[in-house]
Design a protein around this motif. Structure first.
Motif, PDB file in Angstrom:
ATOM      1  N   ARG A 199      -8.974 -17.197   6.639  1.00 43.39           N
ATOM      2  CA  ARG A 199      -8.323 -18.458   6.969  1.00 43.39           C
ATOM      3  C   ARG A 199      -7.717 -19.125   5.737  1.00 43.39           C
ATOM      4  O   ARG A 199      -7.719 -20.344   5.613  1.00 43.39           O
ATOM      5  CB  ARG A 199      -9.293 -19.419   7.674  1.00 43.39           C
ATOM      6  N   SER A 200      -7.212 -18.307   4.831  1.00 46.86           N
ATOM      7  CA  SER A 200      -6.554 -18.838   3.637  1.00 46.86           C
ATOM      8  C   SER A 200      -5.165 -18.244   3.448  1.00 46.86           C
ATOM      9  O   SER A 200      -4.555 -18.400   2.394  1.00 46.86           O
ATOM     10  CB  SER A 200      -7.410 -18.555   2.390  1.00 46.86           C
ATOM     11  N   GLY A 201      -4.678 -17.534   4.456  1.00 48.01           N
ATOM     12  CA  GLY A 201      -3.342 -16.961   4.378  1.00 48.01           C
ATOM     13  C   GLY A 201      -3.277 -15.589   3.762  1.00 48.01           C
ATOM     14  O   GLY A 201      -2.192 -15.011   3.645  1.00 48.01           O
ATOM     15  N   ILE A 202      -4.414 -15.028   3.379  1.00 44.16           N
ATOM     16  CA  ILE A 202      -4.400 -13.733   2.706  1.00 44.16           C
ATOM     17  C   ILE A 202      -4.002 -12.615   3.669  1.00 44.16           C
ATOM     18  O   ILE A 202      -3.250 -11.702   3.315  1.00 44.16           O
ATOM     19  CB  ILE A 202      -5.776 -13.451   2.067  1.00 44.16           C
ATOM     20  N   GLY A 203      -4.492 -12.685   4.908  1.00 40.13           N
ATOM     21  CA  GLY A 203      -4.134 -11.650   5.874  1.00 40.13           C
ATOM     22  C   GLY A 203      -2.634 -11.600   6.123  1.00 40.13           C
ATOM     23  O   GLY A 203      -2.020 -10.533   6.110  1.00 40.13           O
ATOM     24  N   ALA A 204      -2.023 -12.759   6.323  1.00 40.32           N
ATOM     25  CA  ALA A 204      -0.580 -12.810   6.552  1.00 40.32           C
ATOM     26  C   ALA A 204       0.186 -12.339   5.325  1.00 40.32           C
ATOM     27  O   ALA A 204       1.231 -11.694   5.439  1.00 40.32           O
ATOM     28  CB  ALA A 204      -0.163 -14.228   6.923  1.00 40.32           C
ATOM     29  N   THR A 205      -0.343 -12.644   4.140  1.00 37.93           N
ATOM     30  CA  THR A 205       0.341 -12.232   2.921  1.00 37.93           C
ATOM     31  C   THR A 205       0.247 -10.722   2.719  1.00 37.93           C
ATOM     32  O   THR A 205       1.209 -10.080   2.291  1.00 37.93           O
ATOM     33  CB  THR A 205      -0.254 -12.970   1.714  1.00 37.93           C
ATOM     34  N   LEU A 206      -0.902 -10.142   3.020  1.00 30.48           N
ATOM     35  CA  LEU A 206      -1.028  -8.688   2.961  1.00 30.48           C
ATOM     36  C   LEU A 206      -0.050  -8.029   3.933  1.00 30.48           C
ATOM     37  O   LEU A 206       0.595  -7.028   3.611  1.00 30.48           O
ATOM     38  CB  LEU A 206      -2.460  -8.277   3.305  1.00 30.48           C
ATOM     39  N   LEU A 207       0.065  -8.608   5.100  1.00 31.40           N
ATOM     40  CA  LEU A 207       0.976  -8.062   6.097  1.00 31.40           C
ATOM     41  C   LEU A 207       2.421  -8.113   5.602  1.00 31.40           C
ATOM     42  O   LEU A 207       3.184  -7.155   5.730  1.00 31.40           O
ATOM     43  CB  LEU A 207       0.823  -8.838   7.400  1.00 31.40           C
ATOM     44  N   ALA A 208       2.787  -9.260   5.026  1.00 28.53           N
ATOM     45  CA  ALA A 208       4.145  -9.395   4.494  1.00 28.53           C
ATOM     46  C   ALA A 208       4.402  -8.400   3.370  1.00 28.53           C
ATOM     47  O   ALA A 208       5.498  -7.837   3.263  1.00 28.53           O
ATOM     48  CB  ALA A 208       4.363 -10.832   3.994  1.00 28.53           C
ATOM     49  N   ALA A 209       3.399  -8.179   2.520  1.00 32.41           N
ATOM     50  CA  ALA A 209       3.567  -7.221   1.431  1.00 32.41           C
ATOM     51  C   ALA A 209       3.720  -5.805   1.973  1.00 32.41           C
ATOM     52  O   ALA A 209       4.511  -5.009   1.444  1.00 32.41           O
ATOM     53  CB  ALA A 209       2.357  -7.296   0.489  1.00 32.41           C
ATOM     54  N   ALA A 210       2.977  -5.482   3.042  1.00 33.16           N
ATOM     55  CA  ALA A 210       3.115  -4.157   3.660  1.00 33.16           C
ATOM     56  C   ALA A 210       4.514  -3.986   4.236  1.00 33.16           C
ATOM     57  O   ALA A 210       5.123  -2.923   4.122  1.00 33.16           O
ATOM     58  CB  ALA A 210       2.054  -3.973   4.743  1.00 33.16           C
ATOM     59  N   GLU A 211       5.041  -5.034   4.859  1.00 31.35           N
ATOM     60  CA  GLU A 211       6.404  -4.977   5.401  1.00 31.35           C
ATOM     61  C   GLU A 211       7.423  -4.741   4.288  1.00 31.35           C
ATOM     62  O   GLU A 211       8.331  -3.916   4.410  1.00 31.35           O
ATOM     63  CB  GLU A 211       6.725  -6.280   6.133  1.00 31.35           C
ATOM     64  N   SER A 212       7.252  -5.494   3.204  1.00 23.75           N
ATOM     65  CA  SER A 212       8.182  -5.362   2.079  1.00 23.75           C
ATOM     66  C   SER A 212       8.125  -3.963   1.481  1.00 23.75           C
ATOM     67  O   SER A 212       9.152  -3.366   1.145  1.00 23.75           O
ATOM     68  CB  SER A 212       7.847  -6.414   1.017  1.00 23.75           C
ATOM     69  N   THR A 213       6.912  -3.421   1.361  1.00 24.09           N
ATOM     70  CA  THR A 213       6.750  -2.073   0.816  1.00 24.09           C
ATOM     71  C   THR A 213       7.381  -1.041   1.740  1.00 24.09           C
ATOM     72  O   THR A 213       8.053  -0.102   1.290  1.00 24.09           O
ATOM     73  CB  THR A 213       5.257  -1.763   0.618  1.00 24.09           C
ATOM     74  N   ALA A 214       7.162  -1.209   3.052  1.00 24.74           N
ATOM     75  CA  ALA A 214       7.774  -0.288   4.010  1.00 24.74           C
ATOM     76  C   ALA A 214       9.291  -0.310   3.886  1.00 24.74           C
ATOM     77  O   ALA A 214       9.953   0.735   3.923  1.00 24.74           O
ATOM     78  CB  ALA A 214       7.344  -0.661   5.438  1.00 24.74           C
ATOM     79  N   GLU A 215       9.838  -1.486   3.715  1.00 18.29           N
ATOM     80  CA  GLU A 215      11.289  -1.604   3.565  1.00 18.29           C
ATOM     81  C   GLU A 215      11.758  -0.908   2.287  1.00 18.29           C
ATOM     82  O   GLU A 215      12.806  -0.265   2.265  1.00 18.29           O
ATOM     83  CB  GLU A 215      11.687  -3.074   3.548  1.00 18.29           C
ATOM     84  N   ASP A 216      10.965  -1.039   1.219  1.00 20.33           N
ATOM     85  CA  ASP A 216      11.316  -0.375  -0.040  1.00 20.33           C
ATOM     86  C   ASP A 216      11.382   1.142   0.122  1.00 20.33           C
ATOM     87  O   ASP A 216      12.138   1.812  -0.587  1.00 20.33           O
ATOM     88  CB  ASP A 216      10.294  -0.726  -1.124  1.00 20.33           C
ATOM     89  N   TYR A 217      10.580   1.673   1.041  1.00 18.15           N
ATOM     90  CA  TYR A 217      10.557   3.121   1.265  1.00 18.15           C
ATOM     91  C   TYR A 217      11.499   3.538   2.398  1.00 18.15           C
ATOM     92  O   TYR A 217      11.373   4.632   2.946  1.00 18.15           O
ATOM     93  CB  TYR A 217       9.138   3.591   1.548  1.00 18.15           C
ATOM     94  N   GLY A 218      12.407   2.667   2.790  1.00 15.80           N
ATOM     95  CA  GLY A 218      13.433   3.037   3.751  1.00 15.80           C
ATOM     96  C   GLY A 218      13.122   2.753   5.196  1.00 15.80           C
ATOM     97  O   GLY A 218      13.892   3.157   6.082  1.00 15.80           O
ATOM     98  N   CYS A 219      12.014   2.076   5.500  1.00 14.10           N
ATOM     99  CA  CYS A 219      11.683   1.772   6.890  1.00 14.10           C
ATOM    100  C   CYS A 219      12.541   0.607   7.388  1.00 14.10           C
ATOM    101  O   CYS A 219      12.795  -0.352   6.647  1.00 14.10           O
ATOM    102  CB  CYS A 219      10.204   1.405   7.038  1.00 14.10           C
TER     103      CYS A 219
END
Length: 328
Positions: free
Chosen positions: A165-185
């Motif tokens: 409940r401190s925003g860490i889960g949403a931030t991890l999710l956003a980082a995973a999205e950004s990483t996926a995009e970096d790899y062409g997803c």
């Protein structure tokens, strides 16, 4: 099964839901974002110390998981799984996901990101408080998540109990999205257990939508392509040939049409390519509306021919209605 697996890129249809009766699938197109006060750093190794802006609030850094994180990642995942998955299986996953062996420029089969929290007290070392996995190789994804190769699968999203409940889960999710995009997803997908309301709420809040079945997406693309081809063929018939289709419906050929009739005929021809463009570039809803609009326009024009030209137009209207009923 995955622990706290999450949504994805583009709610599920009945056909797709039948594939995963214990879970709900979601997808979205990646878009970088993170909560205020959290620094996102996706790196192969631990990043340098982060300057703390506030003495009261910890700084959270997102980085690539490495072998030294395996023990704490296993513990966090085990607590989140609550006995649903064996600790041994989770430890094996953590070891495999923490391996960094791809060459520069290569796309790894999978990876894991961790959230590392540092307090402004020098005596307290940074502590890993969250993890998220990302599967990039289709061979590693669950059967219902073997989507297009350009869709990354977000899995094993979990946050330590002390940091929720401190925003860490949403931030991890956003980082995973950004990483996926970096790899062409072009999209990310995930799976979350039905009844896991907190996770569903987080995913929905962050723009995830139910995942459609592959068959429905392929059918939509097929119809968009067929409508585009039909529109071009109608235009050639209308302007180059002898207006065979309009005259078969009782309408006059292009040369004898009134301005209003010509406008309706051109709109009919262009509606097909426009529907295809909406399917190709727009959301599922936009694509569906475009296909429905094409069918409605075609039926409307045929009914108008039936009213204006009698039997020939009536036959055309019956045929158009039959085609659209079959498509629906």
């Amino acid at each position: 099964r995955s622990v706290a697996t999450a949504r994805g890129a583009r709610y599920m249809t009945a056909a797709a839901r039948a594939l995963v009766p214990a879970a709900s699938a979601r997808s979205r197109r990646p878009r970088g974002r993170h909560a205020r006060g959290i620094r996102v750093v996706v790196a192969t190794h631990a990043v340098d110390a982060v300057t703390v802006a506030s003495e009261a609030k910890p700084v959270v850094t997102i980085r690539r998981a490495v072998p030294k994180d395996v023990a704490v990642v296993t513990r966090i995942l085990s607590e989140a799984a609550d006995g649903a998955v064996s600790t041994q299986s989770l430890a094996t996953y953590a070891r495999e996901a923490a391996v960094v062996d791809e060459l520069p420029g290569e796309t790894p089969e999978q990876l894991a990101l961790v959230a590392e929290r540092a307090f402004p007290t020098p005596s307290d070392p940074p502590k890993v408080v969250g993890v998220v996995g990302l599967l990039l190789d289709n061979a590693l994804k669950p059967m219902e998540m073997k989507l297009e190769k350009e869709v990354g699968y977000v899995t094993n999203l979990a946050v330590d109990g002390s940091a929720r409940r401190s925003g860490i889960g949403a931030t991890l999710l956003a980082a995973a999205e950004s990483t996926a995009e970096d790899y062409g997803c072009v999209a990310v997908a995930c799976r979350v257990d039905k009844g896991n309301d907190p996770a569903l709420a987080m995913y929905d809040k962050n723009g995830y939508a139910p995942l459609e079945s592959r068959r429905l997406r392929e059918f939509r693309r097929l119809m968009g392509g067929l409508y585009a081809i039909a529109g071009v063929a109608h235009l050639v018939d209308l302007l180059v040939l002898n207006s065979i289709l309009p005259t078969a419906a009782g309408a006059p050929p292009w040369a004898l049409m009134a301005p209003t009739q010509r406008l309706c005929a051109i709109a009919w021809c262009l509606a097909g390519p426009l529907a295809w463009l909406c399917v190709a570039k727009g959301s599922a809803t936009v694509g569906d509306l475009a296909l429905v609009a094409y069918g409605a326009l075609e039926v409307t024009l045929c009914v108008a021919c039936a009213v204006a030209y009698g039997a020939a137009g009536g036959d055309a209207a019956t045929g158009a209605v039959g085609v659209q009923v079959a498509v629906a």
